[in-house]
Design a protein around this motif. Sequence first.
Motif, PDB file in Angstrom:
ATOM      1  N   ASN A 177       0.827  -1.206   0.000  1.00 29.58           N
ATOM      2  CA  ASN A 177       0.000   0.000   0.000  1.00 29.58           C
ATOM      3  C   ASN A 177       0.863   1.259   0.000  1.00 29.58           C
ATOM      4  OD1 ASN A 177      -2.346  -1.507  -0.023  1.00 29.58           O
ATOM      5  ND2 ASN A 177      -2.573  -1.483   2.203  1.00 29.58           N
ATOM      6  N   ASP A 178       1.969   1.233   0.727  1.00 31.60           N
ATOM      7  CA  ASP A 178       2.886   2.380   0.731  1.00 31.60           C
ATOM      8  C   ASP A 178       3.468   2.616  -0.662  1.00 31.60           C
ATOM      9  OD1 ASP A 178       2.400   2.675   3.413  1.00 31.60           O
ATOM     10  OD2 ASP A 178       4.261   1.686   4.054  1.00 31.60           O
ATOM     11  N   THR A 195       0.866   4.199  -2.883  1.00 32.46           N
ATOM     12  CA  THR A 195       0.724   5.617  -2.559  1.00 32.46           C
ATOM     13  C   THR A 195       1.855   6.435  -3.171  1.00 32.46           C
ATOM     14  OG1 THR A 195      -0.375   5.036  -0.489  1.00 32.46           O
ATOM     15  CG2 THR A 195       0.509   7.269  -0.664  1.00 32.46           C
ATOM     16  N   ASP A 214       1.407   6.635  -6.951  1.00 32.90           N
ATOM     17  CA  ASP A 214       0.374   7.619  -7.286  1.00 32.90           C
ATOM     18  C   ASP A 214       0.929   9.040  -7.183  1.00 32.90           C
ATOM     19  OD1 ASP A 214      -1.441   5.607  -7.754  1.00 32.90           O
ATOM     20  OD2 ASP A 214      -2.437   5.789  -5.796  1.00 32.90           O
ATOM     21  N   GLY A 237       9.268   8.181  -1.483  1.00 30.63           N
ATOM     22  CA  GLY A 237       8.181   9.114  -1.250  1.00 30.63           C
ATOM     23  C   GLY A 237       8.609  10.530  -0.921  1.00 30.63           C
TER      24      GLY A 237
END
Length: 144
Positions: free
Chosen positions: A32-33, A36, A39, A87
């Motif tokens: 999920n990280d 994210t 995205d 990120g």
Amino acid sequence: MIQYDKDGVTLFYVDATGKRIAHNFMEGAPYNDMVTVRDAQIQALRENTQSVSNYETALSNAQISVDAGHTVPAPAKPLMKVINDTGEATYAPFDPPLKDLIPAAPGRPAPSSGSIVSASAPPDKQAIMYNMILAMFRKTFPEA
């Protein structure tokens, strides 16, 4: 940049040391990280594309004024948003560099309306349509 593997569900990237980091959808939070972050990377690409488009429009408008003999400041160059695979967001100049405002050549006469409208040349329909669409865009999005 994080991307999907050949199986279509596993996300991976290669770090600076050449190590392949991958997570499958069954792993939960790490996957999920990565989704994210991916995205965010895609959104940064969209923002960069829009920034370049806005800059080129502002630059072309300023260039028209300079070519007409007016003194105008060059628009500020935007910075490219980069999201790394962990990120973190950073900003850097675009590569390749964006165009600069070209100063008017000395002694070049400013264009007059007589040279723009000529009886022998047909009107440029693409230029007219582009100017009409640009005017509608500016009216709809005045902050762009």
